[in-house]
Enzyme design. Structure first.
Site: not given
Ligand code: AR6
Length: 171
Positions: A32, A34, A124-126, A24, A10-11
């Site tokens: 996620g 963020d 993730g979401v992107y 974003n 967990d970061i």
């Molecule tokens: N520690 C490490 N990695 C994590 C954690 C954590 N605590 N939580 C999630 N991940 P995402 P994106 C991973 O969706 O695709 C947000 O709503 C997750 O499993 O967080 O760049 C922003 O506001 C995945 O592998 O980021 C934007 O709107 C990775 O982090 C949008 O999502 C990235 O997933 C950005 O989407």
């Protein structure tokens, strides 16, 4: 030459000088990683992001750019916010994703950070494939001069993502 490594985890618990947020353009939080970073840092992080929006980036942070704030309740010193490309919006250029890593490292060097932790930006979401994110991330970090940075750590949520980054680092 920095050490580049990957860990499962967990970061928000990382004690590197800086951690990177996959934010974003609005910079006012989200889901996620963020959401996890804002929850752990506390409301002062949102206030600091609002200041960035009022001053440096009134129209939002562009895709591939990076900006730093303090880290407040987090155990690191700075949060470097970057915006990954969103595949669901047709943002498929690998250079945009590489730029997230490169510009975050530029900002870290400007701050004087010695260590930095990255999540899997856009995986993730992107909607980017983990294997593509890992390849682009490792290549961008390896080709950055990163003067003064001793440690670059990828912090991956989940075994699959961790394995994908490990094999990119072996390549
Ligand atoms: N520690 C490490 N990695 C994590 C954690 C954590 N605590 N939580 C999630 N991940 P995402 P994106 C991973 O969706 O695709 C947000 O709503 C997750 O499993 O967080 O760049 C922003 O506001 C995945 O592998 O980021 C934007 O709107 C990775 O982090 C949008 O999502 C990235 O997933 C950005 O989407």
């Amino acid at each position: 030459m920095s050490t580049i490594e990957s860990v499962r985890g967990d970061i928000t618990t990382q004690t590197t000088d800086a951690i990177v947020n996959a934010a974003n353009s609005g910079l006012l939080g989200g889901g996620g990683v963020d959401g996890a970073i804002h929850a752990a840092a506390g409301p002062r992080l949102l206030e600091a992001c609002r200041v960035v929006r009022r001053t440096t980036w009134p129209d939002g942070l562009p895709v591939g750019e990076a900006v730093a704030t303090e880290a407040f309740g987090l155990p690191c010193r700075w949060v470097i916010h970057t915006v990954g490309p969103n595949r669901h919006r047709g943002q498929t250029d690998p250079a945009l994703l590489a730029s997230c890593f490169t510009r975050s490292l530029d900002v870290a060097v400007e701050l004087g950070a010695r260590s930095i932790a990255f999540p899997a930006i856009s995986a993730g979401v992107y909607g980017w494939e983990p294997v593509d994110v890992a390849r682009i991330a490792v290549q961008a970090v390896r080709s950055h001069p990163a003067s003064g940075i001793d440690l670059v750590r990828f912090v991956l949520f989940g075994d699959n993502l961790y394995r994908v980054f490990e094999s990119a680092l072996e390549g």
